[in-house]
Design a protein around this motif. Structure first.
Motif, PDB file in Angstrom:
ATOM      1  N   MET A  24      25.072   3.834  51.326  1.00 48.50           N
ATOM      2  CA  MET A  24      24.729   2.605  50.629  1.00 48.50           C
ATOM      3  C   MET A  24      23.231   2.572  50.339  1.00 48.50           C
ATOM      4  SD  MET A  24      27.758   1.295  50.553  1.00 48.50           S
ATOM      5  CE  MET A  24      27.319  -0.274  49.768  1.00 48.50           C
ATOM      6  N   GLN A  25      22.872   2.128  49.143  1.00 45.20           N
ATOM      7  CA  GLN A  25      21.481   1.958  48.760  1.00 45.20           C
ATOM      8  C   GLN A  25      21.273   0.531  48.287  1.00 45.20           C
ATOM      9  OE1 GLN A  25      20.856   4.951  45.745  1.00 45.20           O
ATOM     10  NE2 GLN A  25      20.419   6.544  47.255  1.00 45.20           N
ATOM     11  N   ALA A  26      20.144  -0.055  48.640  1.00 49.68           N
ATOM     12  CA  ALA A  26      19.829  -1.427  48.238  1.00 49.68           C
ATOM     13  C   ALA A  26      18.610  -1.409  47.330  1.00 49.68           C
ATOM     14  CB  ALA A  26      19.565  -2.296  49.465  1.00 49.68           C
ATOM     15  N   LYS A  27      18.846  -1.526  46.039  1.00 51.97           N
ATOM     16  CA  LYS A  27      17.733  -1.559  45.092  1.00 51.97           C
ATOM     17  C   LYS A  27      18.251  -2.037  43.741  1.00 51.97           C
ATOM     18  CE  LYS A  27      18.095   3.332  43.755  1.00 51.97           C
ATOM     19  NZ  LYS A  27      17.353   4.605  43.615  1.00 51.97           N
ATOM     20  N   ILE A  75      26.670   4.488  46.774  1.00 53.65           N
ATOM     21  CA  ILE A  75      26.842   3.177  46.146  1.00 53.65           C
ATOM     22  C   ILE A  75      25.495   2.475  46.138  1.00 53.65           C
ATOM     23  CG2 ILE A  75      27.830   0.856  46.387  1.00 53.65           C
ATOM     24  CD1 ILE A  75      30.305   2.138  47.598  1.00 53.65           C
ATOM     25  N   GLN A  76      25.107   1.968  44.990  1.00 50.63           N
ATOM     26  CA  GLN A  76      23.870   1.198  44.877  1.00 50.63           C
ATOM     27  C   GLN A  76      24.219  -0.271  44.662  1.00 50.63           C
ATOM     28  OE1 GLN A  76      20.750   2.751  42.311  1.00 50.63           O
ATOM     29  NE2 GLN A  76      20.305   0.685  41.569  1.00 50.63           N
ATOM     30  N   ILE A  77      23.690  -1.120  45.517  1.00 49.46           N
ATOM     31  CA  ILE A  77      23.869  -2.568  45.388  1.00 49.46           C
ATOM     32  C   ILE A  77      22.500  -3.205  45.198  1.00 49.46           C
ATOM     33  CG2 ILE A  77      24.709  -4.694  46.470  1.00 49.46           C
ATOM     34  CD1 ILE A  77      26.943  -2.742  45.835  1.00 49.46           C
ATOM     35  N   GLY A  78      22.364  -4.012  44.158  1.00 48.27           N
ATOM     36  CA  GLY A  78      21.085  -4.669  43.906  1.00 48.27           C
ATOM     37  C   GLY A  78      20.727  -5.645  45.015  1.00 48.27           C
ATOM     38  N   LYS A  79      19.490  -5.611  45.456  1.00 47.87           N
ATOM     39  CA  LYS A  79      19.056  -6.494  46.544  1.00 47.87           C
ATOM     40  C   LYS A  79      19.310  -7.961  46.232  1.00 47.87           C
ATOM     41  CE  LYS A  79      15.445  -3.517  48.505  1.00 47.87           C
ATOM     42  NZ  LYS A  79      14.000  -3.414  48.813  1.00 47.87           N
ATOM     43  N   SER A  80      19.111  -8.341  44.979  1.00 44.57           N
ATOM     44  CA  SER A  80      19.264  -9.754  44.624  1.00 44.57           C
ATOM     45  C   SER A  80      20.715 -10.211  44.608  1.00 44.57           C
ATOM     46  CB  SER A  80      18.608 -10.050  43.270  1.00 44.57           C
ATOM     47  OG  SER A  80      19.152  -9.240  42.254  1.00 44.57           O
ATOM     48  N   THR A  81      21.659  -9.287  44.792  1.00 42.74           N
ATOM     49  CA  THR A  81      23.058  -9.691  44.929  1.00 42.74           C
ATOM     50  C   THR A  81      23.209 -10.610  46.140  1.00 42.74           C
ATOM     51  OG1 THR A  81      23.694  -7.512  44.073  1.00 42.74           O
ATOM     52  CG2 THR A  81      25.447  -8.847  45.014  1.00 42.74           C
ATOM     53  N   ALA A  82      22.356 -10.415  47.144  1.00 42.73           N
ATOM     54  CA  ALA A  82      22.408 -11.241  48.352  1.00 42.73           C
ATOM     55  C   ALA A  82      22.176 -12.706  48.040  1.00 42.73           C
ATOM     56  CB  ALA A  82      21.386 -10.744  49.372  1.00 42.73           C
ATOM     57  N   ASN A  83      21.483 -13.006  46.948  1.00 41.48           N
ATOM     58  CA  ASN A  83      21.210 -14.400  46.581  1.00 41.48           C
ATOM     59  C   ASN A  83      22.491 -15.170  46.262  1.00 41.48           C
ATOM     60  OD1 ASN A  83      18.480 -13.832  46.828  1.00 41.48           O
ATOM     61  ND2 ASN A  83      18.197 -13.442  44.637  1.00 41.48           N
ATOM     62  N   TYR A  84      23.570 -14.452  45.950  1.00 43.28           N
ATOM     63  CA  TYR A  84      24.852 -15.087  45.635  1.00 43.28           C
ATOM     64  C   TYR A  84      25.670 -15.385  46.892  1.00 43.28           C
ATOM     65  CZ  TYR A  84      24.237 -13.820  40.700  1.00 43.28           C
ATOM     66  OH  TYR A  84      23.783 -13.706  39.406  1.00 43.28           O
ATOM     67  N   GLY A  85      25.250 -14.824  48.037  1.00 44.68           N
ATOM     68  CA  GLY A  85      25.980 -15.055  49.276  1.00 44.68           C
ATOM     69  C   GLY A  85      26.815 -13.862  49.698  1.00 44.68           C
ATOM     70  N   ALA A  86      27.249 -13.890  50.946  1.00 38.87           N
ATOM     71  CA  ALA A  86      27.968 -12.751  51.527  1.00 38.87           C
ATOM     72  C   ALA A  86      29.313 -12.499  50.846  1.00 38.87           C
ATOM     73  CB  ALA A  86      28.172 -12.977  53.022  1.00 38.87           C
ATOM     74  N   ALA A  87      29.987 -13.555  50.377  1.00 37.63           N
ATOM     75  CA  ALA A  87      31.289 -13.368  49.736  1.00 37.63           C
ATOM     76  C   ALA A  87      31.156 -12.552  48.461  1.00 37.63           C
ATOM     77  CB  ALA A  87      31.934 -14.718  49.436  1.00 37.63           C
ATOM     78  N   VAL A  88      30.133 -12.842  47.667  1.00 32.96           N
ATOM     79  CA  VAL A  88      29.921 -12.091  46.441  1.00 32.96           C
ATOM     80  C   VAL A  88      29.490 -10.654  46.756  1.00 32.96           C
ATOM     81  CG1 VAL A  88      28.475 -11.877  44.383  1.00 32.96           C
ATOM     82  CG2 VAL A  88      29.428 -14.101  45.003  1.00 32.96           C
ATOM     83  N   VAL A  89      28.643 -10.493  47.762  1.00 36.79           N
ATOM     84  CA  VAL A  89      28.256  -9.132  48.168  1.00 36.79           C
ATOM     85  C   VAL A  89      29.500  -8.330  48.547  1.00 36.79           C
ATOM     86  CG1 VAL A  89      27.032  -7.739  49.879  1.00 36.79           C
ATOM     87  CG2 VAL A  89      25.939  -9.766  48.910  1.00 36.79           C
ATOM     88  N   ALA A  90      30.380  -8.938  49.342  1.00 34.40           N
ATOM     89  CA  ALA A  90      31.617  -8.248  49.729  1.00 34.40           C
ATOM     90  C   ALA A  90      32.420  -7.848  48.498  1.00 34.40           C
ATOM     91  CB  ALA A  90      32.455  -9.140  50.642  1.00 34.40           C
ATOM     92  N   HIS A  91      32.513  -8.768  47.545  1.00 30.66           N
ATOM     93  CA  HIS A  91      33.247  -8.495  46.313  1.00 30.66           C
ATOM     94  C   HIS A  91      32.665  -7.290  45.591  1.00 30.66           C
ATOM     95  CE1 HIS A  91      35.483  -9.800  42.600  1.00 30.66           C
ATOM     96  NE2 HIS A  91      34.508  -9.095  42.039  1.00 30.66           N
ATOM     97  N   VAL A  92      31.341  -7.276  45.419  1.00 29.09           N
ATOM     98  CA  VAL A  92      30.692  -6.191  44.680  1.00 29.09           C
ATOM     99  C   VAL A  92      30.839  -4.862  45.428  1.00 29.09           C
ATOM    100  CG1 VAL A  92      28.501  -5.333  43.761  1.00 29.09           C
ATOM    101  CG2 VAL A  92      29.066  -7.766  43.555  1.00 29.09           C
ATOM    102  N   VAL A  93      30.688  -4.887  46.745  1.00 30.61           N
ATOM    103  CA  VAL A  93      30.849  -3.659  47.539  1.00 30.61           C
ATOM    104  C   VAL A  93      32.280  -3.141  47.423  1.00 30.61           C
ATOM    105  CG1 VAL A  93      30.848  -2.677  49.857  1.00 30.61           C
ATOM    106  CG2 VAL A  93      28.980  -4.176  49.144  1.00 30.61           C
ATOM    107  N   GLU A  94      33.263  -4.022  47.547  1.00 27.42           N
ATOM    108  CA  GLU A  94      34.667  -3.605  47.425  1.00 27.42           C
ATOM    109  C   GLU A  94      34.930  -2.990  46.053  1.00 27.42           C
ATOM    110  OE1 GLU A  94      37.209  -6.979  48.470  1.00 27.42           O
ATOM    111  OE2 GLU A  94      35.657  -7.510  49.923  1.00 27.42           O
TER     112      GLU A  94
END
Length: 267
Positions: free
Chosen positions: A150-153, A172-191
């Motif tokens: 996992m990468q956060a950028k 997998i790259q996940i944008g750091k600002s995805t966290a601003n939407y909350g853990a549920a959205v982060v889970a969605h994007v990671v899945e």
């Protein structure tokens, strides 16, 4: 799910790939990018769906990274341990090989909300009776059949790639600002991105405006297998799948019935 540089850059890359002899590494990278793009176009991807990010990775459908090897597989040019023909019989599904029973996810770069979302995503996959289990690690660990790092950028959203040679995509790259939407959205994007790593396409690949709005284009089957999985709907609807092209602030990451059917059918 990420904003990228336009494909217009590719023509320049193709022209200069063999010119900069003072830097062989850059020349090889540029040549690889040009070949990936050419292979994607041969496979049927429209130019509007092919982009290059700031790291030089080629991405289709806004979030699916395509390696040189994977692009060759799409047009039937690559073999795997002498079994290229057998691989091409099911290449359009881009599946993980049956021998992979443990997929480790190196989440050492994730903290706070990103970390919580990753844990939720892993738990949801592991709640299904799939051929493999996902195990979170903080580095290299014995017993992993494959590892996804996992990468956060970057901006909100994520990117990943498709399986190659029977192995899941390894990053997998996940944008750091995805966290601003909350853990549920982060889970969605990671899945969603894990889904790409194990071979799932966007459920609305043929009309991304269903989840993205506007005039989002058809990704095309791209040679990687826009194949309807038996038992799942032929038509996508907004919030009808974790694998819809785009997420929103209310996305939860909870697998729909069709998601579960698709995952169980494949693995």
């Amino acid at each position: 799910m990420m904003l990228l540089r336009n494909l217009a850059l590719v023509s320049a890359i193709a022209l200069c790939a063999c010119v900069n002899e003072s830097d062989d590494v850059d020349a090889e990278r540029d040549a690889a990018i040009a070949e990936i793009v050419e292979n994607l176009e041969l496979a049927g991807y429209p130019a509007s769906e092919i982009d290059i990010d700031d790291d030089g990775e080629v991405i289709v459908g806004r979030d699916a990274v395509v390696s040189l090897e994977a692009s060759r597989e799409m047009i039937g040019r690559a073999g795997h341990d002498g079994h290229g023909d057998a691989f091409r019989q099911y290449r359009t599904t881009n599946q993980v090989g049956a021998g992979i029973t443990v997929i480790c996810i190196n989440g050492s770069a994730f903290t706070g909300t990103l970390s919580a979302g990753l844990d939720t995503a892993i738990a949801r996959y592991n709640a299904l009776p799939l051929q493999f289990d996902f195990v979170r690690t903080s580095g290299n660990q014995a017993g992993c059949g494959a590892t996804i790092t996992m990468q956060a950028k970057g901006a909100a959203g994520g990117s990943a790639g498709f399986p190659s040679g029977g192995m899941p995509y390894d990053k997998i790259q996940i944008g750091k600002s995805t966290a601003n939407y909350g853990a549920a959205v982060v889970a969605h994007v990671v899945e969603h991105e894990i889904g790409h790593c194990i071979g799932l396409r966007h459920s609305d690949y043929y009309n991304r405006s269903i989840s993205c709005g506007g005039g989002a284009a058809n990704e095309g089957d791209g040679g990687v297998g826009a194949i309807l999985i038996p038992g799942t709907p032929a038509n996508a609807v907004l919030d009808g799948s974790v694998y819809n092209s785009c997420f929103h602030g209310g996305s939860t990451g909870i697998f729909t019935n069709s998601d579960v059917t698709a995952l169980n059918a494949l693995y």
